[in-house]
Design a protein around this motif. Structure first.
Motif, short mmCIF file in Angstrom:
data_model
loop_
_atom_site.label_atom_id
_atom_site.label_comp_id
_atom_site.label_asym_id
_atom_site.label_seq_id
_atom_site.Cartn_x
_atom_site.Cartn_y
_atom_site.Cartn_z
N TYR A 176 0.75 -1.15 0.05
CA TYR A 176 0.00 0.03 -0.01
C TYR A 176 0.95 1.14 0.07
O TYR A 176 0.56 2.28 -0.93
N TRP A 177 1.85 1.33 0.84
CA TRP A 177 2.54 2.45 1.00
C TRP A 177 3.63 2.63 -0.18
O TRP A 177 3.88 3.57 -0.76
N LEU A 178 3.87 1.49 -0.62
CA LEU A 178 5.03 1.52 -1.65
C LEU A 178 4.21 2.04 -3.00
O LEU A 178 4.75 3.00 -3.86
N ASP A 179 2.79 1.57 -3.38
CA ASP A 179 2.32 2.14 -4.24
C ASP A 179 1.95 3.63 -4.31
O ASP A 179 2.02 4.35 -5.21
N LEU A 236 9.03 5.78 4.88
CA LEU A 236 8.56 6.49 3.48
C LEU A 236 9.58 7.05 2.91
O LEU A 236 9.70 7.13 1.66
N ASP A 237 10.51 7.71 3.73
CA ASP A 237 11.84 8.50 3.17
C ASP A 237 12.60 7.53 2.44
O ASP A 237 13.09 7.74 1.43
N LEU A 238 12.81 6.27 2.99
CA LEU A 238 13.70 5.22 2.36
C LEU A 238 12.95 4.75 1.04
O LEU A 238 13.69 4.37 0.19
N VAL A 239 11.55 4.48 1.03
CA VAL A 239 11.03 4.17 -0.25
C VAL A 239 11.12 5.17 -1.27
O VAL A 239 11.58 4.80 -2.41
N PRO A 291 21.21 -3.40 6.09
CA PRO A 291 20.78 -1.94 6.30
C PRO A 291 19.70 -1.75 5.78
O PRO A 291 19.20 -2.00 4.67
N PRO A 292 18.80 -0.70 6.40
CA PRO A 292 17.39 -0.34 5.85
C PRO A 292 17.47 0.06 4.52
O PRO A 292 16.41 -0.28 3.73
N ALA A 293 18.33 1.05 4.05
CA ALA A 293 18.20 1.35 2.56
C ALA A 293 18.39 0.15 1.72
O ALA A 293 17.76 0.08 0.65
N ASP A 294 19.35 -0.78 1.99
CA ASP A 294 19.58 -1.89 1.03
C ASP A 294 18.38 -2.73 1.14
O ASP A 294 17.89 -3.45 -0.20
N ALA A 295 17.80 -3.05 2.30
CA ALA A 295 16.39 -3.85 2.30
C ALA A 295 15.29 -3.11 1.33
O ALA A 295 14.56 -3.84 0.81
N MET A 296 15.20 -1.66 1.73
CA MET A 296 14.07 -1.15 1.18
C MET A 296 14.20 -1.22 -0.50
O MET A 296 13.31 -1.22 -1.18
N ALA A 297 15.43 -0.83 -1.12
CA ALA A 297 15.78 -1.08 -2.30
C ALA A 297 15.15 -2.34 -2.85
O ALA A 297 14.64 -2.39 -3.98
N ARG A 298 15.62 -3.40 -2.45
CA ARG A 298 15.28 -4.65 -2.97
C ARG A 298 13.84 -4.90 -2.85
O ARG A 298 13.05 -5.52 -3.85
N THR A 299 13.11 -4.26 -1.90
CA THR A 299 11.48 -4.52 -1.73
C THR A 299 10.94 -3.75 -2.74
O THR A 299 9.94 -4.26 -3.22
N ASP A 309 -0.58 -3.91 -5.27
CA ASP A 309 -0.96 -2.58 -4.90
C ASP A 309 -1.20 -2.25 -3.72
O ASP A 309 -1.55 -1.11 -3.25
N GLY A 310 -1.63 -3.23 -2.68
CA GLY A 310 -2.00 -2.95 -1.29
C GLY A 310 -3.24 -2.43 -1.31
O GLY A 310 -3.62 -1.73 -0.38
#
Length: 330
Positions: A176-179, A236-239, A291-299, A309-310
């Motif tokens: 949901y948040w990614l979309d 959300l900033d990481l996203v 690291p959160p930035a790496d995890a979010m990039a792959r997510t 799309d949540g």
């Protein structure tokens, strides 16, 4: 000869990442499930599949005899009876690891610590109930069964994840948040944006399960979550960074949300009281989180390749825009 692992579940989310981690560490893996979902490992060397129902004791015993595992990772034990049967069938393995939950904790402590923060009780009625309201109670009772089994000499341990996110998350919670970030440059966040609901990156949960199976102490619980927890706004900033897009986070209190018929709890991954797990016990075994930035990039990468799309969690863009209009007039 490689060590062998049996993963009960193994084809969807946490189980899928667990199998990947085991393969990366040279295990021969058998997955045991009902075969209701596509098997992403159907053509992978080193992975066998046995179909059966883990709630049918004879099916689980047959899988144990066929796989003869050194370790067992139990991804789909949702009732205390499931754990009770499993610690009997796998009483002689080197490590049986039950996936519990951070929801097994019965008090709102910051942070929640294994062996210190009280667990939820579980009545006989709750033990067989299938509602979301009793999920934490049932998981806590499974933990107590693990403790009792260890006292009788079984190498049984428990891993307690917080909210899990990452590639292949069929729940759609993070989607949901990614979309939202991918399609809008201005989004509403309930509260002040500092809401903290501890999250765990799914591949890290997989590595935690293997680490505990190999190095854990029987009868102990191990919390797992990102070692650097982030607030909802930070998430959300990481996203936005991973998507290389600009984002304006607009925070809204109860009054502003109510003007559009919304409440803070209408937004997924919002929790009024902070939920934070202490992960130091797991870290003492040598485990580290991504690291959160790496995890979010792959997510983000996998989300964009998926059709999720949540939307099942969407409070409604029209209502969200109504909140933005209210805030713009203040």
């Amino acid at each position: 000869m490689s060590d062998s692992a049996l993963v009960i579940g193994g084809t969807r989310f946490i189980g899928r990442h667990t199998v990947e981690d085991l393969l990366e560490h040279d295990y021969e893996v058998t997955i045991f499930n009902r075969g209701n979902h596509e098997n992403p490992f159907a053509d992978r060397e080193g992975v066998e599949q046995i179909e059966g129902d883990r709630r049918e004791d004879q099916d689980l015993r047959a899988a144990a005899l066929s796989a003869r595992p050194d370790i067992v990772i139990d991804c789909v034990a949702y009732y205390p009876e499931d754990v009770d049967v499993a610690v009997d069938i796998f009483a002689d393995v080197d490590g049986y690891v039950y996936i519990s939950s951070g929801d097994a904790y019965g008090e709102e402590w910051i942070p929640k610590r294994e062996g210190a923060t009280p667990m939820r009780p579980c009545t006989e009625e709750q033990a067989v109930d299938d509602s979301d309201e009793t999920y934490g109670n049932r998981k806590a009772e499974g933990d107590r069964i693990v403790q009792r089994a260890a006292e009788e000499g079984v190498n049984a341990m428990s891993v307690r994840p917080c909210i899990v996110y990452g590639p292949y998350d069929y729940t759609g919670r993070m989607d949901y948040w990614l979309d939202r970030v991918d399609t809008h440059d201005r989004i509403v966040v309930p509260g002040d944006g500092q809401n903290l609901w501890h999250r765990a990156y799914a591949p890290d949960v997989g590595s935690a399960l293997r680490t505990v199976a190999e190095e854990g102490e029987p009868g102990k619980f191990y919390n797992v979550g990102d070692q650097r927890a982030v607030t909802l706004e930070e998430m959300l900033d990481l996203v936005a960074d991973a998507m290389d897009t600009d984002l304006e986070v607009v925070t809204a209190g109860e009054r502003e949300l109510a003007a559009a018929g919304l409440e803070p709890e209408d937004f997924i991954l919002y929790r009024e009281y902070p939920h934070m797990l202490d992960t130091s016990t797991l870290a003492d075994l040598g485990w580290e989180s991504t690291p959160p930035a790496d995890a979010m990039a792959r997510t983000v990468e996998e989300h964009r390749d998926s059709d999720r799309d949540g939307s099942e969690y969407d409070p409604g863009r029209e209502a969200e825009e109504a909140v933005l209009d209210v805030l713009d007039t203040l």
